[in-house]
Design a protein around this motif. Structure first.
Motif, PDB file in Angstrom:
ATOM      1  N   LYS A 175      -9.753  -1.077  21.013  1.00 28.76           N
ATOM      2  CA  LYS A 175      -8.760  -1.936  20.370  1.00 28.76           C
ATOM      3  C   LYS A 175      -8.276  -1.349  19.042  1.00 28.76           C
ATOM      4  N   MET A 176      -8.498  -0.062  18.864  1.00 29.55           N
ATOM      5  CA  MET A 176      -8.085   0.603  17.625  1.00 29.55           C
ATOM      6  C   MET A 176      -6.591   0.439  17.329  1.00 29.55           C
ATOM      7  N   PRO A 177      -5.686   0.580  18.321  1.00 30.09           N
ATOM      8  CA  PRO A 177      -4.257   0.406  17.986  1.00 30.09           C
ATOM      9  C   PRO A 177      -3.959  -0.969  17.381  1.00 30.09           C
ATOM     10  N   LYS A 178      -4.533  -2.022  17.942  1.00 29.04           N
ATOM     11  CA  LYS A 178      -4.321  -3.371  17.404  1.00 29.04           C
ATOM     12  C   LYS A 178      -4.914  -3.481  16.004  1.00 29.04           C
ATOM     13  N   PHE A 179      -6.119  -2.970  15.836  1.00 26.85           N
ATOM     14  CA  PHE A 179      -6.809  -2.971  14.546  1.00 26.85           C
ATOM     15  C   PHE A 179      -5.935  -2.319  13.474  1.00 26.85           C
ATOM     16  N   LEU A 180      -5.411  -1.132  13.763  1.00 32.09           N
ATOM     17  CA  LEU A 180      -4.599  -0.415  12.784  1.00 32.09           C
ATOM     18  C   LEU A 180      -3.270  -1.112  12.504  1.00 32.09           C
ATOM     19  N   ASN A 181      -2.666  -1.700  13.529  1.00 26.30           N
ATOM     20  CA  ASN A 181      -1.411  -2.425  13.309  1.00 26.30           C
ATOM     21  C   ASN A 181      -1.615  -3.624  12.387  1.00 26.30           C
ATOM     22  N   LEU A 182      -2.731  -4.322  12.557  1.00 27.98           N
ATOM     23  CA  LEU A 182      -3.025  -5.449  11.671  1.00 27.98           C
ATOM     24  C   LEU A 182      -3.249  -4.969  10.236  1.00 27.98           C
ATOM     25  N   ILE A 183      -3.943  -3.857  10.084  1.00 27.62           N
ATOM     26  CA  ILE A 183      -4.177  -3.301   8.750  1.00 27.62           C
ATOM     27  C   ILE A 183      -2.860  -2.883   8.109  1.00 27.62           C
ATOM     28  N   LYS A 184      -1.975  -2.273   8.878  1.00 28.53           N
ATOM     29  CA  LYS A 184      -0.668  -1.880   8.333  1.00 28.53           C
ATOM     30  C   LYS A 184       0.076  -3.101   7.794  1.00 28.53           C
ATOM     31  N   ASP A 185       0.024  -4.199   8.539  1.00 30.60           N
ATOM     32  CA  ASP A 185       0.683  -5.425   8.075  1.00 30.60           C
ATOM     33  C   ASP A 185       0.060  -5.936   6.785  1.00 30.60           C
ATOM     34  N   ILE A 186      -1.260  -5.934   6.721  1.00 32.06           N
ATOM     35  CA  ILE A 186      -1.962  -6.443   5.537  1.00 32.06           C
ATOM     36  C   ILE A 186      -1.687  -5.578   4.313  1.00 32.06           C
ATOM     37  N   ILE A 187      -1.857  -4.270   4.446  1.00 33.29           N
ATOM     38  CA  ILE A 187      -1.695  -3.416   3.263  1.00 33.29           C
ATOM     39  C   ILE A 187      -0.241  -3.342   2.810  1.00 33.29           C
ATOM     40  N   SER A 188       0.699  -3.512   3.734  1.00 32.61           N
ATOM     41  CA  SER A 188       2.115  -3.475   3.359  1.00 32.61           C
ATOM     42  C   SER A 188       2.460  -4.598   2.390  1.00 32.61           C
ATOM     43  N   ILE A 189       1.834  -5.746   2.550  1.00 32.57           N
ATOM     44  CA  ILE A 189       2.065  -6.853   1.618  1.00 32.57           C
ATOM     45  C   ILE A 189       1.696  -6.409   0.208  1.00 32.57           C
ATOM     46  N   SER A 190       0.512  -5.826   0.066  1.00 32.40           N
ATOM     47  CA  SER A 190       0.065  -5.389  -1.261  1.00 32.40           C
ATOM     48  C   SER A 190       0.889  -4.218  -1.784  1.00 32.40           C
ATOM     49  N   ILE A 191       1.147  -3.243  -0.944  1.00 36.83           N
ATOM     50  CA  ILE A 191       1.904  -2.075  -1.414  1.00 36.83           C
ATOM     51  C   ILE A 191       3.280  -2.494  -1.917  1.00 36.83           C
ATOM     52  N   ASN A 192       3.966  -3.336  -1.173  1.00 43.26           N
ATOM     53  CA  ASN A 192       5.287  -3.793  -1.610  1.00 43.26           C
ATOM     54  C   ASN A 192       5.212  -4.544  -2.940  1.00 43.26           C
ATOM     55  N   GLU A 193       4.216  -5.409  -3.091  1.00 41.31           N
ATOM     56  CA  GLU A 193       4.049  -6.135  -4.350  1.00 41.31           C
ATOM     57  C   GLU A 193       3.669  -5.202  -5.490  1.00 41.31           C
ATOM     58  N   TYR A 194       2.764  -4.254  -5.203  1.00 46.24           N
ATOM     59  CA  TYR A 194       2.344  -3.308  -6.244  1.00 46.24           C
ATOM     60  C   TYR A 194       3.534  -2.474  -6.713  1.00 46.24           C
ATOM     61  N   LEU A 195       4.392  -2.096  -5.794  1.00 46.56           N
ATOM     62  CA  LEU A 195       5.595  -1.348  -6.170  1.00 46.56           C
ATOM     63  C   LEU A 195       6.532  -2.215  -7.013  1.00 46.56           C
ATOM     64  N   ASN A 196       6.716  -3.463  -6.607  1.00 49.83           N
ATOM     65  CA  ASN A 196       7.585  -4.376  -7.361  1.00 49.83           C
ATOM     66  C   ASN A 196       7.062  -4.634  -8.763  1.00 49.83           C
ATOM     67  N   ARG A 197       5.747  -4.672  -8.915  1.00 53.07           N
ATOM     68  CA  ARG A 197       5.137  -4.983 -10.210  1.00 53.07           C
ATOM     69  C   ARG A 197       4.753  -3.728 -11.003  1.00 53.07           C
ATOM     70  N   SER A 198       5.037  -2.571 -10.448  1.00 48.42           N
ATOM     71  CA  SER A 198       4.689  -1.280 -11.084  1.00 48.42           C
ATOM     72  C   SER A 198       3.190  -1.139 -11.319  1.00 48.42           C
ATOM     73  N   TYR A 199       2.394  -1.637 -10.405  1.00 52.53           N
ATOM     74  CA  TYR A 199       0.943  -1.421 -10.500  1.00 52.53           C
ATOM     75  C   TYR A 199       0.655   0.045 -10.195  1.00 52.53           C
ATOM     76  N   PRO A 200      -0.346   0.621 -10.836  1.00 53.95           N
ATOM     77  CA  PRO A 200      -0.549   2.060 -10.718  1.00 53.95           C
ATOM     78  C   PRO A 200      -1.465   2.517  -9.589  1.00 53.95           C
ATOM     79  N   TYR A 201      -2.298   1.621  -9.023  1.00 55.09           N
ATOM     80  CA  TYR A 201      -3.367   2.130  -8.168  1.00 55.09           C
ATOM     81  C   TYR A 201      -3.771   1.109  -7.109  1.00 55.09           C
ATOM     82  N   LEU A 202      -3.952   1.613  -5.884  1.00 56.56           N
ATOM     83  CA  LEU A 202      -4.500   0.805  -4.797  1.00 56.56           C
ATOM     84  C   LEU A 202      -5.482   1.667  -4.012  1.00 56.56           C
ATOM     85  N   GLN A 203      -6.659   1.130  -3.762  1.00 59.34           N
ATOM     86  CA  GLN A 203      -7.671   1.840  -2.989  1.00 59.34           C
ATOM     87  C   GLN A 203      -7.813   1.149  -1.633  1.00 59.34           C
ATOM     88  N   ILE A 204      -7.839   1.969  -0.559  1.00 55.70           N
ATOM     89  CA  ILE A 204      -8.016   1.465   0.802  1.00 55.70           C
ATOM     90  C   ILE A 204      -9.162   2.250   1.426  1.00 55.70           C
TER      91      ILE A 204
END
Length: 138
Positions: free
Chosen positions: A64-93
């Protein structure tokens, strides 16, 4: 604040503990890959890594790795987009599995590709923290 978002992606082995939070900002995401079928238990696959084509085929066709990774992409995209909007400097995954050789490595590799393609304005780094302990057949 920084002008660029740095995304640090790591694979690790739970046997050695969680990756260090070097910036002391909470560490970001930790995804547990142990729910995915482990290729270690399938003959010579144990001597490969998540960077090998045979392991990729195993994950894509038998787990089920493809499903697992697709869900992670959705989750991290929320943070990445917000971090970019707020000019945050760092995200660890972080991606962990039992040995830090197959599941977490494959996941980290795939999410690194995803981040570099979808967010070219970021700086993405990848580290396999358990690489010195990989079981490799000589």
């Amino acid at each position: 604040m920084s002008d660029i978002l740095h995304i640090s992606i790591q694979s690790f082995s739970y046997r050695n503990g969680y990756p260090e939070d070097v910036l002391k900002n909470g560490g970001g995401y930790v995804f547990d890959c142990r729910g995915i079928l482990n290729p270690y238990h399938f003959g010579n696959l144990r001597f490969l890594t998540g960077k090998d084509k045979e392991i990729e085929n195993f994950f894509l066709l038998k787990t089920k790795m493809p499903k697992f990774l697709n869900l992670i992409k959705d989750i991290i995209s929320i943070s990445i987009n917000e971090y970019l909007n707020r000019s945050y400097p760092y995200l660890q995954i972080n991606f962990g599995c039992t040995g830090g050789q197959h599941r977490s490595v494959f996941s980290a590799e795939q999410i690194t590709k995803f981040c570099k393609e979808k967010y070219p304005q970021t700086k993405v780094t990848l580290l396999h923290t358990n690489q010195n302990n990989w079981l490799i057949k000589n």
